[in-house]
Design a protein around this motif. Structure first.
Motif, PDB file in Angstrom:
ATOM      1  N   PRO A  53      53.846 -27.021  14.535  1.00  0.00           N
ATOM      2  CA  PRO A  53      55.168 -26.716  15.112  1.00  0.00           C
ATOM      3  C   PRO A  53      55.282 -25.390  15.846  1.00  0.00           C
ATOM      4  N   CYS A  54      54.386 -25.138  16.771  1.00  0.00           N
ATOM      5  CA  CYS A  54      54.480 -23.887  17.536  1.00  0.00           C
ATOM      6  C   CYS A  54      55.354 -24.137  18.770  1.00  0.00           C
ATOM      7  N   ARG A  55      56.663 -24.101  18.545  1.00  0.00           N
ATOM      8  CA  ARG A  55      57.634 -24.307  19.623  1.00  0.00           C
ATOM      9  C   ARG A  55      57.846 -23.006  20.395  1.00  0.00           C
ATOM     10  N   VAL A  56      58.209 -23.139  21.653  1.00  0.00           N
ATOM     11  CA  VAL A  56      58.414 -21.963  22.488  1.00  0.00           C
ATOM     12  C   VAL A  56      59.880 -21.811  22.860  1.00  0.00           C
ATOM     13  N   THR A  57      60.236 -20.594  23.259  1.00  0.00           N
ATOM     14  CA  THR A  57      61.604 -20.312  23.670  1.00  0.00           C
ATOM     15  C   THR A  57      61.801 -20.497  25.172  1.00  0.00           C
ATOM     16  N   THR A  58      60.687 -20.584  25.886  1.00  0.00           N
ATOM     17  CA  THR A  58      60.737 -20.768  27.342  1.00  0.00           C
ATOM     18  C   THR A  58      60.028 -22.074  27.692  1.00  0.00           C
ATOM     19  N   PRO A  59      60.758 -23.094  28.134  1.00  0.00           N
ATOM     20  CA  PRO A  59      60.132 -24.407  28.354  1.00  0.00           C
ATOM     21  C   PRO A  59      59.038 -24.424  29.417  1.00  0.00           C
ATOM     22  N   SER A  60      59.047 -23.431  30.318  1.00  0.00           N
ATOM     23  CA  SER A  60      58.033 -23.404  31.378  1.00  0.00           C
ATOM     24  C   SER A  60      56.745 -22.706  30.943  1.00  0.00           C
ATOM     25  N   ALA A  61      56.703 -22.162  29.721  1.00  0.00           N
ATOM     26  CA  ALA A  61      55.516 -21.444  29.260  1.00  0.00           C
ATOM     27  C   ALA A  61      54.308 -22.388  29.169  1.00  0.00           C
ATOM     28  N   LYS A  62      53.141 -21.852  29.487  1.00  0.00           N
ATOM     29  CA  LYS A  62      51.896 -22.616  29.330  1.00  0.00           C
ATOM     30  C   LYS A  62      51.388 -22.397  27.904  1.00  0.00           C
ATOM     31  N   VAL A  63      51.241 -23.485  27.148  1.00  0.00           N
ATOM     32  CA  VAL A  63      50.873 -23.383  25.738  1.00  0.00           C
ATOM     33  C   VAL A  63      49.560 -24.116  25.507  1.00  0.00           C
ATOM     34  N   THR A  64      48.634 -23.451  24.820  1.00  0.00           N
ATOM     35  CA  THR A  64      47.345 -24.061  24.497  1.00  0.00           C
ATOM     36  C   THR A  64      47.102 -23.963  22.990  1.00  0.00           C
ATOM     37  N   LEU A  65      46.250 -24.851  22.496  1.00  0.00           N
ATOM     38  CA  LEU A  65      45.932 -24.915  21.066  1.00  0.00           C
ATOM     39  C   LEU A  65      44.489 -24.467  20.863  1.00  0.00           C
ATOM     40  N   HIS A  66      44.250 -23.642  19.823  1.00  0.00           N
ATOM     41  CA  HIS A  66      42.930 -23.057  19.617  1.00  0.00           C
ATOM     42  C   HIS A  66      42.495 -23.191  18.160  1.00  0.00           C
ATOM     43  N   ARG A  67      41.212 -23.424  17.974  1.00  0.00           N
ATOM     44  CA  ARG A  67      40.629 -23.436  16.635  1.00  0.00           C
ATOM     45  C   ARG A  67      40.091 -22.043  16.349  1.00  0.00           C
ATOM     46  N   GLU A  68      40.290 -21.585  15.092  1.00  0.00           N
ATOM     47  CA  GLU A  68      39.825 -20.245  14.751  1.00  0.00           C
ATOM     48  C   GLU A  68      38.317 -20.202  14.572  1.00  0.00           C
ATOM     49  N   PHE A  69      37.766 -21.217  13.889  1.00  0.00           N
ATOM     50  CA  PHE A  69      36.310 -21.253  13.685  1.00  0.00           C
ATOM     51  C   PHE A  69      35.818 -22.697  13.703  1.00  0.00           C
ATOM     52  N   PRO A  70      34.858 -23.028  14.604  1.00  0.00           N
ATOM     53  CA  PRO A  70      34.333 -22.136  15.645  1.00  0.00           C
ATOM     54  C   PRO A  70      35.414 -21.853  16.695  1.00  0.00           C
ATOM     55  N   ALA A  71      35.399 -20.642  17.237  1.00  0.00           N
ATOM     56  CA  ALA A  71      36.423 -20.226  18.185  1.00  0.00           C
ATOM     57  C   ALA A  71      36.342 -21.074  19.452  1.00  0.00           C
TER      58      ALA A  71
END
Length: 258
Positions: free
Chosen positions: A78-96
């Motif tokens: 649930p990583c919601r943003v406050t600005t709908p135009s923001a570019k959002v990416t998902l990342h794994r911590e390990f392996p990075a």
């Protein structure tokens, strides 16, 4: 504040912040005397973004959250943003690494976050989100993804006594154990030989998460009934009733006096 007028209600937010970003709903109440119920046919909702360039992610009360992955339903990071135009990416911590969002198995919904449509044990691990919008990138809190695979339904319950034959003055423990989904609460009730005579016993309830060694996480819930100074009135059947939202399971064991 909320104002109730003749034909509509009005919600007024003052000093709003990024944390107010989300869905707002209202509905008609049907009342008969002092009893009121929600009219499901007359509801409305809207999603409002409270933009804050200093807070691209909607703030949360914690710095770390657990997300359970079940094979039979979508999971949401649930990583919601406050600005709908923001570019959002998902990342794994390990392996990075950045996790590809293909729009089919993993999608991004600006009002929910990243959605795993068909979670598997390969998705478990620690992840975080990154957002960019006319400035330096911002990082979300971390999410620990735990894979869960346990049967749906009433609690899977077992019962065992520390000894099924006890001597006078022994201390006897009767343990009721449930294996289930990590986020499903279990309640316990007991019936025991000395109950009607108000025989004093000790009942302790607790639970913890366990890793079953194959990438699956399970919640183990236990209720322990302790009889101290065992005597003749304590001999008989000890019955444990375990209950969750899907139903209840009853198990029993017998303890005899030597």
């Amino acid at each position: 504040s909320i104002k109730q007028l003749d034909r509509y209600g009005q919600l007024i937010l003052t000093n709003s912040t990024a944390a107010d970003t989300g869905e707002y709903s209202c509905w008609l109440q049907l009342c008969n005397g002092n009893k009121c119920r929600k009219d499901e046919t007359k509801t409305g909702s809207t999603y409002i973004f409270f933009t804050d360039k200093e807070e691209l992610f909607v703030p949360t009360p914690s710095y770390f959250e657990i997300v359970y992955l079940s094979p039979d339903k979508p999971a949401v990071i649930p990583c919601r943003v406050t600005t709908p135009s923001a570019k959002v990416t998902l990342h794994r911590e390990f392996p990075a690494e950045e996790i590809e969002t293909d729009g089919t198995d993993i999608i991004y919904d600006v009002k929910k976050g990243f959605v795993y449509q068909h979670p598997t044990s390969d998705h478990k691990g620690i992840v975080y989100c990154k957002a960019e919008s006319q400035g330096a990138p911002q990082i979300s809190i971390k999410y620990h993804l735990l894979y869960v695979e346990v049967p749906k339904g009433p609690p899977s319950t077992t019962i065992a006594a520390s000894s099924n034959r006890a001597e006078v003055s022994d201390s006897v423990h009767v343990i009721c154990t449930v294996l289930g989904e990590p986020d499903v609460d279990v309640s316990f009730r007991w019936q025991y030989p000395g109950q009607e005579s108000e025989r004093p016993v000790i009942i302790q309830n607790f639970w913890r998460l366990i890793n079953r060694g194959t990438g699956h996480t399970t919640r183990i819930s236990k209720s322990v009934l302790i009889v101290e100074d065992f005597d003749a009135r304590d001999a008989g059947n000890y019955i444990c009733i375990a209950q969750n939202l899907q139903g209840e399971t009853t198990v029993a064991t017998k303890v005899e006096l030597n």
